[in-house]
Design a protein around this motif. Structure first.
Motif, PDB file in Angstrom:
ATOM      1  N   ALA A 101     -42.188  29.841  23.480  1.00  0.00           N
ATOM      2  CA  ALA A 101     -43.246  29.324  22.610  1.00  0.00           C
ATOM      3  C   ALA A 101     -42.700  28.536  21.413  1.00  0.00           C
ATOM      4  CB  ALA A 101     -44.132  30.469  22.133  1.00  0.00           C
ATOM      5  N   TYR A 102     -41.635  29.037  20.803  1.00  0.00           N
ATOM      6  CA  TYR A 102     -41.060  28.337  19.647  1.00  0.00           C
ATOM      7  C   TYR A 102     -40.591  26.942  20.035  1.00  0.00           C
ATOM      8  CZ  TYR A 102     -37.574  26.844  16.264  1.00  0.00           C
ATOM      9  OH  TYR A 102     -36.837  26.091  15.381  1.00  0.00           O
ATOM     10  N   MET A 103     -39.912  26.838  21.184  1.00  0.00           N
ATOM     11  CA  MET A 103     -39.405  25.536  21.610  1.00  0.00           C
ATOM     12  C   MET A 103     -40.552  24.601  21.985  1.00  0.00           C
ATOM     13  SD  MET A 103     -36.715  23.756  21.764  1.00  0.00           S
ATOM     14  CE  MET A 103     -35.462  25.030  21.585  1.00  0.00           C
ATOM     15  N   TYR A 104     -41.620  25.132  22.564  1.00  0.00           N
ATOM     16  CA  TYR A 104     -42.781  24.296  22.858  1.00  0.00           C
ATOM     17  C   TYR A 104     -43.318  23.660  21.574  1.00  0.00           C
ATOM     18  CZ  TYR A 104     -43.124  26.702  27.439  1.00  0.00           C
ATOM     19  OH  TYR A 104     -42.888  27.206  28.703  1.00  0.00           O
ATOM     20  N   ARG A 105     -43.442  24.489  20.529  1.00  0.00           N
ATOM     21  CA  ARG A 105     -43.953  23.967  19.252  1.00  0.00           C
ATOM     22  C   ARG A 105     -42.992  22.937  18.660  1.00  0.00           C
ATOM     23  NH1 ARG A 105     -45.111  29.503  18.622  1.00  0.00           N
ATOM     24  NH2 ARG A 105     -43.306  29.768  17.233  1.00  0.00           N
ATOM     25  N   LYS A 106     -41.709  23.228  18.745  1.00  0.00           N
ATOM     26  CA  LYS A 106     -40.706  22.316  18.198  1.00  0.00           C
ATOM     27  C   LYS A 106     -40.750  20.959  18.892  1.00  0.00           C
ATOM     28  CE  LYS A 106     -35.747  22.012  17.175  1.00  0.00           C
ATOM     29  NZ  LYS A 106     -34.425  22.701  17.289  1.00  0.00           N
ATOM     30  N   MET A 107     -41.033  20.957  20.180  1.00  0.00           N
ATOM     31  CA  MET A 107     -41.114  19.714  20.956  1.00  0.00           C
ATOM     32  C   MET A 107     -42.509  19.074  20.882  1.00  0.00           C
ATOM     33  SD  MET A 107     -38.137  19.086  22.303  1.00  0.00           S
ATOM     34  CE  MET A 107     -37.411  19.743  20.785  1.00  0.00           C
ATOM     35  N   GLU A 108     -43.381  19.676  20.032  1.00  0.00           N
ATOM     36  CA  GLU A 108     -44.737  19.158  19.835  1.00  0.00           C
ATOM     37  C   GLU A 108     -45.512  19.084  21.159  1.00  0.00           C
ATOM     38  OE1 GLU A 108     -44.182  15.445  17.767  1.00  0.00           O
ATOM     39  OE2 GLU A 108     -43.793  16.454  15.862  1.00  0.00           O
ATOM     40  N   GLN A 146     -44.131  10.944  26.225  1.00  0.00           N
ATOM     41  CA  GLN A 146     -42.680  10.966  26.090  1.00  0.00           C
ATOM     42  C   GLN A 146     -42.150  12.219  26.784  1.00  0.00           C
ATOM     43  OE1 GLN A 146     -41.229  11.435  22.112  1.00  0.00           O
ATOM     44  NE2 GLN A 146     -39.093  11.647  22.776  1.00  0.00           N
ATOM     45  N   ALA A 147     -41.236  12.038  27.715  1.00  0.00           N
ATOM     46  CA  ALA A 147     -40.728  13.179  28.480  1.00  0.00           C
ATOM     47  C   ALA A 147     -39.279  12.934  28.856  1.00  0.00           C
ATOM     48  CB  ALA A 147     -41.580  13.399  29.726  1.00  0.00           C
ATOM     49  N   ASP A 148     -38.381  13.326  27.963  1.00  0.00           N
ATOM     50  CA  ASP A 148     -36.955  13.272  28.263  1.00  0.00           C
ATOM     51  C   ASP A 148     -36.263  14.406  27.520  1.00  0.00           C
ATOM     52  OD1 ASP A 148     -37.053  12.417  25.646  1.00  0.00           O
ATOM     53  OD2 ASP A 148     -36.414  10.376  26.050  1.00  0.00           O
ATOM     54  N   GLY A 149     -34.994  14.650  27.845  1.00  0.00           N
ATOM     55  CA  GLY A 149     -34.229  15.692  27.174  1.00  0.00           C
ATOM     56  C   GLY A 149     -34.901  17.059  27.228  1.00  0.00           C
ATOM     57  N   THR A 150     -34.850  17.747  26.104  1.00  0.00           N
ATOM     58  CA  THR A 150     -35.414  19.101  26.015  1.00  0.00           C
ATOM     59  C   THR A 150     -36.915  19.103  26.231  1.00  0.00           C
ATOM     60  OG1 THR A 150     -33.665  19.729  24.461  1.00  0.00           O
ATOM     61  CG2 THR A 150     -35.580  21.159  24.561  1.00  0.00           C
ATOM     62  N   ARG A 151     -37.585  18.040  25.804  1.00  0.00           N
ATOM     63  CA  ARG A 151     -39.042  17.965  25.967  1.00  0.00           C
ATOM     64  C   ARG A 151     -39.410  17.978  27.458  1.00  0.00           C
ATOM     65  NH1 ARG A 151     -43.922  14.639  24.880  1.00  0.00           N
ATOM     66  NH2 ARG A 151     -45.021  15.725  23.200  1.00  0.00           N
ATOM     67  N   LEU A 152     -38.660  17.236  28.247  1.00  0.00           N
ATOM     68  CA  LEU A 152     -38.912  17.212  29.687  1.00  0.00           C
ATOM     69  C   LEU A 152     -38.618  18.567  30.307  1.00  0.00           C
ATOM     70  CD1 LEU A 152     -39.626  15.698  32.279  1.00  0.00           C
ATOM     71  CD2 LEU A 152     -37.244  14.889  32.381  1.00  0.00           C
ATOM     72  N   ILE A 155     -41.559  20.806  29.698  1.00  0.00           N
ATOM     73  CA  ILE A 155     -42.710  20.444  30.525  1.00  0.00           C
ATOM     74  C   ILE A 155     -42.546  20.979  31.947  1.00  0.00           C
ATOM     75  CG2 ILE A 155     -43.894  18.490  31.625  1.00  0.00           C
ATOM     76  CD1 ILE A 155     -43.334  16.907  29.006  1.00  0.00           C
ATOM     77  N   MET A 156     -41.347  20.800  32.501  1.00  0.00           N
ATOM     78  CA  MET A 156     -41.110  21.242  33.876  1.00  0.00           C
ATOM     79  C   MET A 156     -41.106  22.770  33.976  1.00  0.00           C
ATOM     80  SD  MET A 156     -41.062  18.275  35.074  1.00  0.00           S
ATOM     81  CE  MET A 156     -40.875  18.739  36.781  1.00  0.00           C
ATOM     82  N   MET A 157     -40.475  23.440  33.004  1.00  0.00           N
ATOM     83  CA  MET A 157     -40.417  24.899  33.057  1.00  0.00           C
ATOM     84  C   MET A 157     -41.807  25.505  32.929  1.00  0.00           C
ATOM     85  SD  MET A 157     -38.251  27.724  30.820  1.00  0.00           S
ATOM     86  CE  MET A 157     -36.784  26.711  30.758  1.00  0.00           C
ATOM     87  N   LYS A 158     -42.630  24.935  32.061  1.00  0.00           N
ATOM     88  CA  LYS A 158     -43.998  25.423  31.896  1.00  0.00           C
ATOM     89  C   LYS A 158     -44.755  25.329  33.223  1.00  0.00           C
ATOM     90  CE  LYS A 158     -47.869  26.288  29.434  1.00  0.00           C
ATOM     91  NZ  LYS A 158     -48.149  27.590  28.796  1.00  0.00           N
ATOM     92  N   ALA A 159     -44.593  24.216  33.918  1.00  0.00           N
ATOM     93  CA  ALA A 159     -45.272  24.037  35.202  1.00  0.00           C
ATOM     94  C   ALA A 159     -44.750  25.023  36.248  1.00  0.00           C
ATOM     95  CB  ALA A 159     -45.099  22.600  35.691  1.00  0.00           C
ATOM     96  N   GLU A 160     -43.458  25.339  36.203  1.00  0.00           N
ATOM     97  CA  GLU A 160     -42.895  26.344  37.110  1.00  0.00           C
ATOM     98  C   GLU A 160     -43.479  27.721  36.824  1.00  0.00           C
ATOM     99  OE1 GLU A 160     -38.419  25.567  38.239  1.00  0.00           O
ATOM    100  OE2 GLU A 160     -38.701  25.187  36.102  1.00  0.00           O
ATOM    101  N   LEU A 161     -43.516  28.091  35.540  1.00  0.00           N
ATOM    102  CA  LEU A 161     -43.994  29.415  35.155  1.00  0.00           C
ATOM    103  C   LEU A 161     -45.477  29.597  35.465  1.00  0.00           C
ATOM    104  CD1 LEU A 161     -42.102  29.710  31.748  1.00  0.00           C
ATOM    105  CD2 LEU A 161     -41.635  31.033  33.817  1.00  0.00           C
ATOM    106  N   GLU A 162     -46.220  28.502  35.469  1.00  0.00           N
ATOM    107  CA  GLU A 162     -47.638  28.566  35.803  1.00  0.00           C
ATOM    108  C   GLU A 162     -47.876  28.530  37.313  1.00  0.00           C
ATOM    109  OE1 GLU A 162     -49.583  25.458  33.634  1.00  0.00           O
ATOM    110  OE2 GLU A 162     -49.439  26.535  31.721  1.00  0.00           O
ATOM    111  N   GLY A 163     -46.799  28.386  38.079  1.00  0.00           N
ATOM    112  CA  GLY A 163     -46.930  28.393  39.533  1.00  0.00           C
ATOM    113  C   GLY A 163     -47.439  27.094  40.112  1.00  0.00           C
ATOM    114  N   LEU A 164     -47.284  25.998  39.375  1.00  0.00           N
ATOM    115  CA  LEU A 164     -47.703  24.697  39.900  1.00  0.00           C
ATOM    116  C   LEU A 164     -46.627  24.101  40.793  1.00  0.00           C
ATOM    117  CD1 LEU A 164     -49.689  22.274  39.952  1.00  0.00           C
ATOM    118  CD2 LEU A 164     -48.429  21.353  37.978  1.00  0.00           C
ATOM    119  N   ILE A 165     -45.366  24.157  40.337  1.00  0.00           N
ATOM    120  CA  ILE A 165     -44.272  23.519  41.064  1.00  0.00           C
ATOM    121  C   ILE A 165     -43.148  24.523  41.327  1.00  0.00           C
ATOM    122  CG2 ILE A 165     -44.750  21.201  40.174  1.00  0.00           C
ATOM    123  CD1 ILE A 165     -42.454  21.650  38.138  1.00  0.00           C
TER     124      ILE A 165
END
Length: 360
Positions: A101-108, A146-152, A155-165
Motif C-alpha cells: 500500500a505504501y508503494m502504491y501511494r508513493k507511485m500515485e 505513465q507506466a514504467d519502472g517501479t510504477r509499472l 500495476i502488474m503486481m496489483k493485477a496479479e494479486l487480484e487474479g486478473l493476470i
C-alpha cells in the motif's frame, strides 16, 4: 530431536533425500508454493529434487501452464500450481496488498488508475494473447497512463494479486502475462478457513519440522492466523517441543528409511533456506567461517543437511562456469559427493561445467 535431526527431517520432507514425486507440477503443488524470483535458479531447485528432469522439461511445464509464476506469498514471485492459484491468492493476497500500500501511494496509483489499467490489460490479452510487460506498458501509454519502472511493477503486481493476470509462455527469454481466467480452468472455490487449513497442512508436511513462526515468515500470514491453521490440522501432524519451541511435521517421516551424506548445490532462495524464520538447524558449521568473512545464505553447498560452503554459476552458450568455496577443507567423502553433484548439474542443464575453486 537435535538441530541436526531437524535438518535431516527437513531434507526428507522437502524431497531432497529420498524423493517420491515424479513431475515438477506435482512438486510445486506438494509445497503449496516455491519462492521463484530467480527464475533459472528456481527451476534448478525443482531439478535437484527430481534427478530425472532437465531444465528443458521444467521450462516446458512453465510454458504450457502446468506451473505458473506469480506474486502471492509475501511481495515476491512464487511458482504455484494452476489449481491452487485462486484460493491461495484469496488467502494471502490481502496481506501482500497491505505491504504494498505504501508503494502504491508513493507511485500515485489509486483504485481508479488500477481499474483503468486492468481494463486495458483485459482488452489487450483477451483471446489467449500472451504479452510482455513492455508490450503492455505501451498499451498503457496509448491511454495516457505513465507506466514504467517501479510504477509499472506495482500495476502488474496489483493485477496479479487480484487474479486478473498470471504468467504466460515465454517469448525467447522474455516473460509474458496472460489472463488467468483463460490460462487456468475453473476449480471449486474454497472458503477462507478451508484455504488456511489446506496451506497449513501443506507447509508442515513439506517443510516440517517447523514452528508457527516459521510458517508465518514463509506464508506472510499473521502469527494468529498461522496458529489457527495449525489447530485446524493438528490431528494430521506430529509435534515435538524442542528448546521451548513446538515443531510440527509429517508423522510419516522416518530417518531410518533414508540414506544421508549427499551433497547438494542448493540454489539461492531455495525452500530449505527461505522456508523458515529460524535456520539454525542447517548452520552447525557456522564456527568454521573465517574471521572477516560472511556466511552466505545465497547459493549454498549443503552436505548431510548442513551448509558447508557456497557456489556461484555463470551460464555461457557452451559451458557453465561454477565457482565454489568450502568453509573448511572438505574430506574425501565430501569431495566425492561434490563431484556427483556437479554431474547432476551438468545433466540438468545439458552443458559441461568448468569449476573454479575459491576456497584458498
Amino acid at each position: 530431536m537435535t538441530q541436526r535431526d531437524i535438518a535431516k527431517f527437513r531434507m526428507l520432507a522437502q524431497q531432497i533425500t529420498k524423493p517420491e514425486l515424479k513431475s515438477a507440477p506435482e512438486m510445486v503443488a506438494y509445497f503449496g508454493a516455491i519462492q521463484g524470483q530467480e527464475y533459472a535458479q528456481t527451476k534448478w531447485s525443482l531439478g535437484l529434487r527430481m534427478p530425472h528432469l532437465t531444465d528443458a522439461d521444467i521450462e516446458k511445464d512453465l510454458n504450457e501452464g502446468r506451473i505458473l509464476r506469480t506474486h502471492l506469498l509475501r511481495p515476491t514471485w512464487h511458482f504455484v500450481a494452476p489449481e491452487d492459484i485462486r484460493w491461495m491468492l484469496m488467502l494471502t493476497g490481502p496481506r501482500v496488498e497491505a505491504i504494498n500500500a505504501y508503494m502504491y501511494r508513493k507511485m500515485e496509483l489509486d483504485n481508479a488508475t488500477f481499474n483503468q489499467c486492468n481494463t486495458i490489460m483485459q482488452r489487450a490479452l483477451e483471446g489467449g494473447k500472451h504479452l510482455t510487460r513492455e508490450a503492455l506498458s505501451q498499451e498503457f501509454l496509448k491511454n495516457n497512463i505513465q507506466a514504467d519502472g517501479t510504477r509499472l511493477v506495482c500495476i502488474m503486481m496489483k493485477a496479479e494479486l487480484e487474479g486478473l493476470i498470471c504468467s504466460g509462455a515465454r517469448q525467447g527469454n522474455q516473460f509474458t502475462y496472460a489472463l488467468l481466467e483463460e490460462r487456468v480452468s475453473p476449480v471449486s472455490k474454497k472458503e477462507r478457513d478451508e484455504a488456511l487449513a489446506e496451506l497449513s497442512q501443506r507447509y508442515f508436511i513439506s517443510h516440517g519440522p517447523a514452528t508457527a513462526k516459521d510458517f508465518s515468515t514463509w506464508s506472510g500470514l499473521s502469527l494468529t492466523d498461522c496458529k489457527k491453521g495449525i489447530e485446524m490440522v493438528k490431528t494430521h501432524l506430529a509435534e515435538e517441543k524442542i528448546e521451548s519451541e513446538t515443531y510440527y511435521f509429517s508423522p510419516k517421516l522416518n530417518l531410518d528409511t533414508a540414506t544421508f551424506g549427499q551433497l547438494q548445490l542448493l540454489p539461492i532462495y531455495d525452500e530449505m533456506i527461505m522456508g523458515y524464520k529460524n535456520r539454525e538447524a542447517l548452520m552447525q558449521y557456522r564456527n568454521a567461517v573465517q574471521p572477516g568473512k560472511r556466511l552466505r545464505y545465497d547459493n549454498t553447498l549443503l552436505f548431510d543437511g548442513q551448509v558447508i560452503g557456497s557456489w556461484r554459476r555463470k551460464i555461457k552458450p557452451k559451458v557453465i562456469d561454477l565457482e565454489y568455496e568450502f568453509l573448511e577443507q572438505p574430506d574425501k567423502k565430501q569431495e566425492s559427493e561434490f563431484e556427483k553433484a556437479l554431474l547432476r548439474f551438468e545433466k540438468f542443464y545439458e552443458l559441461p561445467v568448468n569449476t573454479i575453486n575459491n576456497s584458498q
